[in-house]
Design an enzyme around this catalytic site. Sequence first.
Site, short mmCIF file in Angstrom:
data_model
loop_
_atom_site.label_atom_id
_atom_site.label_comp_id
_atom_site.label_asym_id
_atom_site.label_seq_id
_atom_site.Cartn_x
_atom_site.Cartn_y
_atom_site.Cartn_z
N ARG A 66 0.87 -1.18 0.00
CA ARG A 66 0.00 0.00 0.00
C ARG A 66 0.90 1.23 0.00
O ARG A 66 2.12 1.11 0.06
CB ARG A 66 -1.03 -0.01 1.15
CG ARG A 66 -0.72 -0.80 2.36
CD ARG A 66 0.36 -0.24 3.18
NE ARG A 66 0.15 1.17 3.43
CZ ARG A 66 1.09 2.03 3.71
NH1 ARG A 66 2.37 1.64 3.81
NH2 ARG A 66 0.84 3.30 3.93
N ARG A 107 -7.49 -0.11 -6.88
CA ARG A 107 -7.75 0.92 -5.87
C ARG A 107 -7.93 2.26 -6.59
O ARG A 107 -7.16 2.58 -7.50
CB ARG A 107 -6.60 1.02 -4.84
CG ARG A 107 -6.55 -0.16 -3.89
CD ARG A 107 -5.61 0.07 -2.73
NE ARG A 107 -6.18 0.95 -1.72
CZ ARG A 107 -5.50 1.38 -0.66
NH1 ARG A 107 -4.23 1.05 -0.49
NH2 ARG A 107 -6.08 2.16 0.24
N ASP A 261 -1.94 10.71 -1.76
CA ASP A 261 -2.29 9.67 -2.74
C ASP A 261 -2.63 10.27 -4.10
O ASP A 261 -2.51 9.61 -5.12
CB ASP A 261 -3.46 8.84 -2.23
CG ASP A 261 -2.99 7.99 -1.07
OD1 ASP A 261 -2.97 8.51 0.07
OD2 ASP A 261 -2.59 6.84 -1.31
N ASN A 271 -5.25 12.45 0.96
CA ASN A 271 -4.39 11.58 1.75
C ASN A 271 -5.28 10.81 2.72
O ASN A 271 -6.49 11.03 2.79
CB ASN A 271 -3.32 12.39 2.48
CG ASN A 271 -2.23 11.51 3.08
OD1 ASN A 271 -1.71 10.61 2.39
ND2 ASN A 271 -1.90 11.70 4.32
O1 MRU Z 1 -4.49 3.14 2.32
P1 MRU Z 1 -3.00 3.33 2.20
O2 MRU Z 1 -2.23 2.72 3.32
O3 MRU Z 1 -2.48 2.91 0.84
O4 MRU Z 1 -2.82 4.90 2.32
C1 MRU Z 1 -1.54 5.43 2.29
C2 MRU Z 1 -1.50 6.90 2.50
O5 MRU Z 1 -2.51 7.54 2.67
C3 MRU Z 1 -0.16 7.55 2.40
O6 MRU Z 1 -0.11 8.67 3.24
C4 MRU Z 1 0.05 8.01 0.96
O7 MRU Z 1 -0.10 6.94 0.08
C5 MRU Z 1 1.37 8.62 0.77
S1 MRU Z 1 2.58 7.37 0.57
C6 MRU Z 1 4.10 7.98 0.42
#
Ligand code: MRU
Length: 377
Positions: A66, A107, A261, A271
């Site tokens: 992730r 996703r 993201d 994010n």
């Molecule tokens: O749901 P996730 O764990 O994939 O979400 C990750 C985040 O929100 C991170 O802060 C984002 O991807 C930045 S990663 C460098």
Amino acid sequence: MIFSYFYQKSELMKINGKHYHTIWVKESDPNTIQIIDQRFLPFEFKIQDLKTIEDAFYAIKDMWVRGAPLIGVTAAYGMYLGLLSLKKDGNLKEKIIGFANYLESSRPTAINLKFAVDFVLRKTKEAEYLEDKIKIAFETANQLKADEIENCRLIGEYGFPLIEKISKAKKGETVNILTHCNAGWLACVDYGTATAPLYLAHKKGIKIHVWVDETRPRNQGSRLTAFELEQEGIPHTVIADNTGGLLMQKGMVDMCIVGSDRTSANGDVANKIGTYLKALAASDNNIPFYVALPLSTIDFNMNDGINQIPIEQRDPEEVKYVEGWSNNKITKVRIMPENSQVANYGFDITPAKYVTALITEKRVCKATQKDIETLKK
Ligand code: MRU
């Protein structure tokens, strides 16, 4: 700026003293991609093989991997694995586009996924024959991986002076930095985005302390960020998600750094859910709120993040249950009445006006359409 100090190879991110990337090609078999399976951290360290495009799809969807940059790199290898499964005859073009659409549906929020898949798609179009397309997909995925490592390294170099400045203003006293979710090396390939400046500051002997939001429902903060910081010996404190506001009012936070993201061309930042509330509290308390991200996270085609960025909704079970370590195994417990309704929004959008600046691999940039536009050049 001279990029000289940071990270000789031996200094890259480690687990129990051994350096890992989050994803790599299996040494004995280039048709297999290996990942650190993040579902088990920090309790167990497991490596998984990805052998098919479906493996890559589910690794992303079910969050074995992730974090926006890592999702992108995994999808690029997913394209390669898909191509490996093709026979020479048949409509190659249609099948490869099908692979791209399939992976992109794993996703919805992290734009790095589309960025990576489209990049492999464009590159493979340059070749006519399947063997050449496979080779190109492999090389492109490797290249994207290398690029994301270098991007994060540079984000560290550009973000470092922001911490150094606060440290100087505090006459060398500890700089308290709040972060949300995991935007560390586990979310990328190495270094991390939000964490890269922290690691560099720590290496350079600047005193820092990190407030780590636990980040319900999946607890990426308490499980992954705390784990990373612990492995690097960086002082940190895990806090319940709603604690940040109080700490900011009490002068216990000097700056916030989070990842993203997807950031739209006008500077709105998607994010992990809860980021927006931290940005509001930071703004109310005049605390700088930085977003560290590679350009692969910027959606240059989107001008209104608040209304246009798709927000992932995940399985209600993630909210209904909490996962932890008990009796030497990962255990789930229900934390609400069986029949209560649950909503599980994965991300929120922080409006550009609350973002002090974006820290990118090119430079520190204002969260405005005008300044973001110049990053393209
Ligand atoms: O749901 P996730 O764990 O994939 O979400 C990750 C985040 O929100 C991170 O802060 C984002 O991807 C930045 S990663 C460098």
